[in-house]
Design an enzyme around this catalytic site. Structure first.
Site, mmCIF file in Angstrom:
data_model
loop_
_atom_site.group_PDB
_atom_site.id
_atom_site.type_symbol
_atom_site.label_atom_id
_atom_site.label_comp_id
_atom_site.label_asym_id
_atom_site.label_seq_id
_atom_site.Cartn_x
_atom_site.Cartn_y
_atom_site.Cartn_z
ATOM 1 C CG HIS A 37 -2.065 -1.027 1.038
ATOM 2 N ND1 HIS A 37 -3.140 -0.844 0.200
ATOM 3 C CD2 HIS A 37 -2.216 -2.254 1.588
ATOM 4 C CE1 HIS A 37 -3.918 -1.916 0.270
ATOM 5 N NE2 HIS A 37 -3.378 -2.791 1.091
ATOM 6 C CB SER A 70 -10.059 -18.021 -20.206
ATOM 7 O OG SER A 70 -9.341 -18.614 -19.144
ATOM 8 N N GLY A 127 -7.494 -14.323 -7.902
ATOM 9 C CA GLY A 127 -8.143 -13.627 -6.805
ATOM 10 C C GLY A 127 -7.472 -13.817 -5.459
ATOM 11 C CB SER A 128 -5.090 -15.997 -4.056
ATOM 12 O OG SER A 128 -4.248 -16.249 -5.143
ATOM 13 C CG LEU A 130 -0.216 -15.092 -5.330
ATOM 14 C CD1 LEU A 130 0.144 -16.568 -5.484
ATOM 15 C CD2 LEU A 130 0.840 -14.401 -4.462
ATOM 16 C CG ASP A 178 -0.238 -5.787 -8.761
ATOM 17 O OD1 ASP A 178 0.597 -5.564 -7.874
ATOM 18 O OD2 ASP A 178 -1.461 -5.900 -8.546
HETATM 19 P P1 ADP Z 1 -5.669 -11.262 -8.551
HETATM 20 O O1 ADP Z 1 -5.136 -10.311 -9.559
HETATM 21 O O2 ADP Z 1 -5.161 -11.020 -7.186
HETATM 22 O O3 ADP Z 1 -5.491 -12.692 -8.944
HETATM 23 P P2 ADP Z 1 -8.139 -10.065 -9.349
HETATM 24 O O4 ADP Z 1 -9.507 -10.111 -8.793
HETATM 25 O O5 ADP Z 1 -7.489 -8.747 -9.544
HETATM 26 O O6 ADP Z 1 -7.231 -11.017 -8.443
HETATM 27 O O7 ADP Z 1 -8.119 -10.789 -10.769
HETATM 28 C C1 ADP Z 1 -8.691 -12.049 -10.929
HETATM 29 C C2 ADP Z 1 -9.550 -12.042 -12.168
HETATM 30 O O8 ADP Z 1 -8.703 -11.982 -13.330
HETATM 31 C C3 ADP Z 1 -10.339 -13.316 -12.365
HETATM 32 O O9 ADP Z 1 -11.549 -13.243 -11.645
HETATM 33 C C4 ADP Z 1 -10.570 -13.309 -13.865
HETATM 34 O O10 ADP Z 1 -11.597 -12.418 -14.218
HETATM 35 C C5 ADP Z 1 -9.275 -12.718 -14.381
HETATM 36 N N1 ADP Z 1 -8.322 -13.776 -14.751
HETATM 37 C C6 ADP Z 1 -7.111 -14.027 -14.235
HETATM 38 N N2 ADP Z 1 -6.509 -15.072 -14.853
HETATM 39 C C7 ADP Z 1 -7.353 -15.496 -15.800
HETATM 40 C C8 ADP Z 1 -7.332 -16.549 -16.781
HETATM 41 N N3 ADP Z 1 -6.312 -17.387 -16.914
HETATM 42 N N4 ADP Z 1 -8.423 -16.669 -17.583
HETATM 43 C C9 ADP Z 1 -9.470 -15.841 -17.474
HETATM 44 N N5 ADP Z 1 -9.547 -14.861 -16.575
HETATM 45 C C10 ADP Z 1 -8.518 -14.673 -15.735
HETATM 46 MG MG MG Z 2 -5.473 -8.220 -9.581
#
Ligand code: ADP
Ligand code: MG
Length: 396
Positions: A37, A70, A127-128, A130, A178
């Protein structure tokens, strides 16, 4: 490289789009070691790229449509949209990320004279924290650069375009960290990045008898994006208050202050909550500078202590931890051979990152897994990771 996933991607690309022998591109996820942050407060961050990320393939089309698929979300099917129909907020589905990259490039004045078929497959747990989203944006940018011959776009530009996609097209106010880590990472190095100026240096991450361990809590409290935007606002208000203080009119960001200056001027911030947010930003930035210095002196113990302080500040002053994450951190720290452990990413769940003596890692995993399961009934996931190379072509 995740050969199994790449094979699946190639097969699927052929099956859906009828194209063989296309190149395979990759952009990694990232973990931030310290400096959380601080990125939108003009401070330093210290992430490294990971071996997990998003793979992508691309082929030109004769018309001006984009088709996107995807492998991870096969139920969503193929999305098909003409380039001129791209608009911020058009969709909240996963295609918003690649769409946003195309759109941001068009906003920069790049003209695409034809469309493309795109396909993705990722192995970052989405969504974790990373940064699967940044890896998806950066791999899209890399593919566009290659397909349309836009060699003037360097890694830094790809990161900026990815950030613009996420900020404007997807409406998520993330900093540059990121995408920068995903585009610019280097094997066995972490990136010491000033997010205000984009000055950076690659610092060898030589951990000796230690290694990085990421623990995924598998929880994500729904607060994340609203609280993230809220924290940014609180920091902006704290900055605005400070700019009214005699001598600070020119203050450009919170992280321009040293902790000593912060102590001197903090009473200028009227709201006690905003004051705590600002305190975190200022001290976290100072910790990041010290942590990099410690690493360069091979002082992993000090590096780990600063990670611990970072977590405590995120928990107490920035209020972005949660009970699941605190348990993971506390139980990890308790074990001998752990130099430090902290939450990483936006907060309210997601992952922790720890520096652990290699011979102790199995014990850490076994004990923390059990404690976490006993208390929350959730199987945590553990990843032993190394700093890897940023975005690149994996199959020519
Ligand atoms: P983080 O960036 O921490 O993993 P976010 O919520 O910012 O979490 O991003 C996750 C979102 O990115 C997923 O819900 C999806 O919409 C998209 N995403 C990430 N990787 C893929 C993938 N391989 N195929 C499709 N969508 C993806
Ligand atoms: Mg993200």
């Amino acid at each position: 490289m995740n050969t199994e996933l790449v094979k699946k991607l190639q097969d699927c690309f052929y099956e859906r789009y009828g194209q063989k022998d296309a190149k395979v591109f990759f952009a990694p996820g990232r973990v931030n070691l310290i400096g959380e942050h601080t990125d939108y407060n003009g401070g330093h961050v210290f992430p490294c790229a990971l071996s997990v990320g998003t793979y992508g393939m691309i082929a030109p089309r004769e018309d001006d449509h984009l088709r996107m698929y995807s492998v991870n979300l096969s139920n969503a099917g193929v999305t098909n949209i003409p380039l001129q129909k791209l608009r911020p907020g058009r969709t909240r589905k996963w295609t918003q990320y690649p769409e946003g990259v195309f759109w941001s490039m068009m906003e920069k004045g790049i003209a695409f004279d034809h469309g493309a078929d795109l396909m993705f497959a990722g192995d970052v747990p989405a969504g974790s924290g990373l940064s699967s989203s940044a890896s998806l944006e950066v791999v899209t940018g890399l593919m566009i650069r290659e397909l349309y011959g836009l060699s003037e776009l360097d890694g830094r530009e790809l990161a900026l375009v990815g950030q613009a996609a996420e900020n404007v097209y997807c409406g998520m106010q993330c900093g540059i960290m990121d995408q920068f880590a995903s585009a610019m990472g280097k094997k066995d190095h972490a990136i010491y990045l000033n997010t205000e100026t984009l000055d950076y240096s690659l610092v060898p991450l030589l951990l000796g008898e230690y290694e990085l361990l990421i623990t995924n809590s598998k929880v994500k409290h729904s607060l994340v994006s609203s609280a993230y935007n809220g924290r940014r606002m609180e920091c902006a208000k704290a900055l605005a208050d400070l700019q009214k203080v005699q001598g600070l009119q020119e203050l450009g960001s919170l992280c321009e202050l040293t902790p000593e200056q912060f102590e001197q001027y903090q009473s200028g911030i009227t709201d006690p909550v905003n004051r705590r947010r600002a305190k975190h930003a200022v001290y976290e930035n100072a910790r990041t500078i010290r942590a990099v210095d410690a690493l360069q002196k091979n002082d992993i113990v000090t590096f780990g202590k600063l990670m611990n302080d970072s977590h405590d500040s995120l928990r107490d002053d920035y209020d972005v931890s949660c009970e699941e994450i605190d348990l993971l951190v506390n139980e990890t720290r308790r074990i001998e051979g752990v130099a430090g452990s902290r939450i990483t990413g936006g907060g309210f769940g997601g992952c922790t990152v720890s520096i652990v003596k290699k011979n102790q890692t199995p014990a850490v995993i076994a004990e923390v897994r059990k404690k976490y399961f006993d208390l929350f009934g959730i199987e945590a996931a553990f990843y032993r990771v190394m700093p890897e190379e940023g975005a690149h072509i994996v199959v020519q």
